[in-house]
Design a protein around this motif. Structure first.
Motif, PDB file in Angstrom:
ATOM      1  N   GLY A 145      53.600  42.728  72.693  1.00  0.00           N
ATOM      2  CA  GLY A 145      52.277  42.152  72.473  1.00  0.00           C
ATOM      3  C   GLY A 145      51.204  42.632  73.422  1.00  0.00           C
ATOM      4  N   THR A 146      51.510  43.631  74.260  1.00  0.00           N
ATOM      5  CA  THR A 146      50.506  44.143  75.189  1.00  0.00           C
ATOM      6  C   THR A 146      49.399  44.890  74.461  1.00  0.00           C
ATOM      7  N   MET A 147      49.763  45.579  73.397  1.00  0.00           N
ATOM      8  CA  MET A 147      48.808  46.334  72.604  1.00  0.00           C
ATOM      9  C   MET A 147      48.987  45.979  71.126  1.00  0.00           C
ATOM     10  N   PRO A 148      47.903  45.972  70.361  1.00  0.00           N
ATOM     11  CA  PRO A 148      46.521  46.067  70.801  1.00  0.00           C
ATOM     12  C   PRO A 148      46.136  44.846  71.651  1.00  0.00           C
ATOM     13  N   PRO A 149      45.146  44.977  72.543  1.00  0.00           N
ATOM     14  CA  PRO A 149      44.819  43.879  73.447  1.00  0.00           C
ATOM     15  C   PRO A 149      44.172  42.705  72.714  1.00  0.00           C
ATOM     16  N   TRP A 150      44.914  41.629  72.592  1.00  0.00           N
ATOM     17  CA  TRP A 150      44.393  40.398  71.977  1.00  0.00           C
ATOM     18  C   TRP A 150      45.107  39.240  72.651  1.00  0.00           C
ATOM     19  N   HIS A 151      44.360  38.388  73.343  1.00  0.00           N
ATOM     20  CA  HIS A 151      44.972  37.443  74.257  1.00  0.00           C
ATOM     21  C   HIS A 151      44.923  35.994  73.789  1.00  0.00           C
ATOM     22  N   ALA A 152      44.368  35.744  72.612  1.00  0.00           N
ATOM     23  CA  ALA A 152      44.417  34.391  72.061  1.00  0.00           C
ATOM     24  C   ALA A 152      45.857  34.078  71.659  1.00  0.00           C
ATOM     25  N   THR A 153      46.415  33.027  72.251  1.00  0.00           N
ATOM     26  CA  THR A 153      47.820  32.696  72.006  1.00  0.00           C
ATOM     27  C   THR A 153      48.007  31.342  71.346  1.00  0.00           C
ATOM     28  N   GLY A 154      46.950  30.563  71.185  1.00  0.00           N
ATOM     29  CA  GLY A 154      47.084  29.244  70.589  1.00  0.00           C
ATOM     30  C   GLY A 154      45.734  28.674  70.228  1.00  0.00           C
ATOM     31  N   GLY A 155      45.765  27.486  69.655  1.00  0.00           N
ATOM     32  CA  GLY A 155      44.548  26.828  69.207  1.00  0.00           C
ATOM     33  C   GLY A 155      44.377  26.934  67.709  1.00  0.00           C
ATOM     34  N   THR A 156      43.502  26.093  67.166  1.00  0.00           N
ATOM     35  CA  THR A 156      43.321  26.019  65.714  1.00  0.00           C
ATOM     36  C   THR A 156      42.293  27.000  65.181  1.00  0.00           C
ATOM     37  N   ALA A 157      41.484  27.569  66.034  1.00  0.00           N
ATOM     38  CA  ALA A 157      40.422  28.475  65.570  1.00  0.00           C
ATOM     39  C   ALA A 157      41.000  29.807  65.107  1.00  0.00           C
ATOM     40  N   LYS A 158      40.349  30.387  64.097  1.00  0.00           N
ATOM     41  CA  LYS A 158      40.687  31.720  63.601  1.00  0.00           C
ATOM     42  C   LYS A 158      39.501  32.648  63.861  1.00  0.00           C
ATOM     43  N   GLN A 213      41.378  14.629  70.057  1.00  0.00           N
ATOM     44  CA  GLN A 213      41.085  15.889  70.726  1.00  0.00           C
ATOM     45  C   GLN A 213      41.828  17.027  70.041  1.00  0.00           C
ATOM     46  N   GLU A 214      41.333  18.246  70.237  1.00  0.00           N
ATOM     47  CA  GLU A 214      41.880  19.409  69.546  1.00  0.00           C
ATOM     48  C   GLU A 214      41.707  20.644  70.420  1.00  0.00           C
ATOM     49  N   THR A 215      42.786  21.397  70.610  1.00  0.00           N
ATOM     50  CA  THR A 215      42.691  22.675  71.317  1.00  0.00           C
ATOM     51  C   THR A 215      42.186  23.723  70.332  1.00  0.00           C
ATOM     52  N   LEU A 216      41.011  24.265  70.613  1.00  0.00           N
ATOM     53  CA  LEU A 216      40.393  25.242  69.720  1.00  0.00           C
ATOM     54  C   LEU A 216      40.850  26.661  70.026  1.00  0.00           C
ATOM     55  N   LEU A 217      40.984  26.973  71.312  1.00  0.00           N
ATOM     56  CA  LEU A 217      41.408  28.312  71.721  1.00  0.00           C
ATOM     57  C   LEU A 217      42.214  28.202  73.005  1.00  0.00           C
ATOM     58  N   GLU A 218      43.337  28.911  73.046  1.00  0.00           N
ATOM     59  CA  GLU A 218      44.132  29.004  74.262  1.00  0.00           C
ATOM     60  C   GLU A 218      44.425  30.469  74.552  1.00  0.00           C
ATOM     61  N   VAL A 219      44.190  30.863  75.781  1.00  0.00           N
ATOM     62  CA  VAL A 219      44.554  32.188  76.270  1.00  0.00           C
ATOM     63  C   VAL A 219      45.587  31.967  77.358  1.00  0.00           C
ATOM     64  N   ALA A 220      46.860  32.136  77.001  1.00  0.00           N
ATOM     65  CA  ALA A 220      47.946  31.779  77.922  1.00  0.00           C
ATOM     66  C   ALA A 220      48.177  32.839  78.991  1.00  0.00           C
ATOM     67  N   GLU A 227      35.125  31.271  60.778  1.00  0.00           N
ATOM     68  CA  GLU A 227      34.278  30.219  60.221  1.00  0.00           C
ATOM     69  C   GLU A 227      33.739  29.396  61.390  1.00  0.00           C
ATOM     70  N   PRO A 228      32.434  29.088  61.406  1.00  0.00           N
ATOM     71  CA  PRO A 228      31.901  28.299  62.527  1.00  0.00           C
ATOM     72  C   PRO A 228      32.537  26.911  62.567  1.00  0.00           C
ATOM     73  N   ILE A 229      32.617  26.344  63.760  1.00  0.00           N
ATOM     74  CA  ILE A 229      33.184  25.011  63.962  1.00  0.00           C
ATOM     75  C   ILE A 229      32.044  24.004  64.036  1.00  0.00           C
ATOM     76  N   GLN A 230      32.049  23.019  63.140  1.00  0.00           N
ATOM     77  CA  GLN A 230      31.025  21.979  63.151  1.00  0.00           C
ATOM     78  C   GLN A 230      31.275  21.029  64.319  1.00  0.00           C
ATOM     79  N   VAL A 231      30.229  20.801  65.113  1.00  0.00           N
ATOM     80  CA  VAL A 231      30.343  19.964  66.305  1.00  0.00           C
ATOM     81  C   VAL A 231      29.406  18.769  66.161  1.00  0.00           C
ATOM     82  N   PRO A 232      29.945  17.564  65.983  1.00  0.00           N
ATOM     83  CA  PRO A 232      29.078  16.383  65.882  1.00  0.00           C
ATOM     84  C   PRO A 232      28.487  16.006  67.235  1.00  0.00           C
TER      85      PRO A 232
END
Length: 536
Positions: free
Chosen positions: A84-97, A327-334, A348-353
């Motif tokens: 997973g070192t390449m290609p460099p992409w470090h998002a490892t968790g969260g609900t956002a795409k 609460q919700e984890t949107l993005l995690e970089v482990a 898709e944008p995240i709606q924030v109330p």
């Protein structure tokens, strides 16, 4: 012993061995026929995911545009994609795409690993797809509407990293809306990252003036449809550069390409900072945690995230605390990597109330076990150089109402109006005495206290954020009070008086700093309407 029988047996054995050998050869031939080839399978994957950086003149150390270029690196490619070192992409968790997700699908990883294990067959190279064409040294988005050419920089061989701030002249006669920014380093070997900030005169505000950024592996910044960043007429751009010197002397001339809107922009794309600047990471700490929060005072949408730390950073999370208490984890970089400053653009944008609190949580390794640590014997504080540290969660945000989001002062005035209407005898409008260059005197700061009460709330601006801070353990001596304030920026003491229609409060901040506020009941004088948005 029967020689004839033995001979017959030997013949049978040899025949059997020949049959086994033939079967193995046939199986091997079949496996080879089924193995991926460069021309039919691998070239397409590399062209789509690797060649943008792995080509001459770019940041990658080798070019991967042809079979001859790829062949010496086959084992390394298989290893890097498998771990997973390449290609460099470090998002490892969260609900956002994310629309710019560079990670490989498992099928592509399996293909590259299988190809390497099969001896990296070439296939029919005449049928291999050609590599994509990149006009090196030219603009990926086409010719910009305006090009800011920075002054040349000469770098000696070796030595420490350099962080010059270079002024780029713009000074346009009219206000402009920027819809895309493409930063073109003149020498990718030594340019680590670039941050472009709009300035007018000597007023440098990296938050309100944010234009765009570039770092290794990033794409040009194209803003969502109908949005843009505001560039006031007469403004210039300051480029905050980070150079990493090479083994030989180098020079650089970086250019910043600006694309302007043809007509009126519907929404300003604001760059928010979820930031913690008040910390000290002890020497040797292996898992030091820092947190920061941003409260949204109006409905809106998040379009992108960009966590930022330096060499001691370990991991980073964005957690949304919704108004309903969930609460919700949107993005995690482990696995944070300072060498890759990725801008995570949402599919898709995240709606924030209104009322949502976005929390950033980060951990740091300031020990000798961290091979990137510049000096594990030193305590680390917030600072611009890489030997210092940072804790910033960048966020691209658009407000639902109006062209641009409310400023903290506008939000504070609105909050004062709400509180004064609900509790006219308990809400005090107080103003801060100017104690720092960036302090703004005579601006409202709601202080909600009731004589004899054990708790209260103090709404105050810290930098670019309006934060409600809980006052607790209040002790009263007649009209004087003393208590504790729990703020996202830390805990500290507060003292003051509340007598009749008058109030004063003093915040006892770290390092002996004092901030004093004076005022009176909000109902006793008019509350100004929110300022205009400056014509944007």
């Amino acid at each position: 012993m029967n020689p004839t029988r033995n001979l017959h047996t030997a013949t049978l054995v040899l025949a059997s061995l020949a049959a086994v050998g033939s079967a193995r050869l046939e199986a091997s031939a079949a496996a080879a026929a089924d193995a991926p080839t460069y021309s039919s399978h691998v070239a397409t994957i590399l062209n789509q995911h690797c060649v943008s950086c792995h080509r001459p003149g770019q940041i990658a150390p080798m070019s991967l545009r042809s079979y001859d270029e790829v062949r010496p690196w086959v084992k390394s490619i298989a290893q890097r994609v498998a771990d997973g070192t390449m290609p460099p992409w470090h998002a490892t968790g969260g609900t956002a795409k994310f629309v710019n997700d560079r990670s490989l699908e498992q099928a592509a990883i399996d293909t590259l690993v299988s190809w390497a294990q099969s001896g990296a067959p070439a296939g029919d190279l005449a049928t291999a797809p050609p590599p994509p064409q990149y006009p090196d040294g030219e603009w990926q988005l086409g010719e910009p509407d305006f090009v800011v050419t920075l002054d040349p920089v000469e770098l000696p061989a070796g030595g420490p990293d350099q962080f010059p701030k270079i002024v780029g002249k713009v000074a346009l006669p009219d206000d402009k809306w920027i819809t895309a920014v493409e930063i073109l380093p003149g020498n990718a070997k030594v340019v680590h990252h670039v941050i472009a900030v709009a300035v007018k005169g000597f007023d440098v505000d990296p938050v309100d003036g944010w234009v765009g950024a570039w770092a290794a592996g990033t794409e040009p910044m194209v803003f969502p449809e109908g949005t843009g960043r505001f560039l006031e007429k007469g403004s210039n751009i300051i480029a905050d550069m980070h150079y990493h010197p090479a083994d030989t002397p180098q020079s650089d001339v970086t250019r910043i390409g600006l694309h302007f809107a043809d007509g009126k922009i519907e929404k300003e794309l604001t760059n928010l900072w979820v930031v913690n600047e008040s910390f000290e990471i002890p020497p040797g700490a292996t898992d030091y945690e820092l947190r920061a929060q941003h409260r949204f005072w109006q409905n809106g949408k998040i379009f992108a995230f960009a966590p930022h730390m330096h060499y001691r950073g370990k991991d980073f999370r964005y957690v949304a605390h919704w108004p309903d208490g969930t609460q919700e984890t949107l993005l995690e970089v482990a696995r944070w990597d300072f060498n890759w400053q990725t801008w995570y653009r949402l599919a898709e944008p995240i709606q924030v109330p209104e009322g949502t609190v976005l929390e950033a949580i980060a951990h740091y390794d300031n020990s000798a076990d961290n091979p990137a640590n510049p000096d594990p014997t030193q305590a680390v504080r917030f600072g611009n150089e890489t030997k210092d540290e940072m804790m910033i969660g960048f966020v691209d945000f658009v407000a639902d109402d109006g062209v641009r989001p409310m400023t903290p002062h506008e939000a504070r005035t609105r909050e004062l109006q709400r509180l004064a209407a609900a509790q006219p005898d308990m809400v005090f409008a107080v103003s801060a005495k100017p104690v720092e260059k960036r302090s703004e005197p005579h601006s409202f700061a709601p202080l909600v206290l009731e004589t004899g009460a054990s708790e209260g709330v103090f709404y105050v601006i810290w930098g670019r954020q309006l934060e409600p801070s809980r006052i607790h353990d209040l002790r009263w001596d007649g009209t004087a009070f003393a208590g504790k304030v729990d703020s996202p920026r830390g805990s500290f003491d507060v003292t003051g008086t509340l007598e009749g229609r008058k109030a004063s409060a003093t915040l006892h901040l770290p390092q002996g700093r004092l901030v004093t506020f004076d005022g009176e009941l909000a109902g006793s004088h008019p509350v100004a309407a929110s300022p205009s948005a400056g014509g944007r």
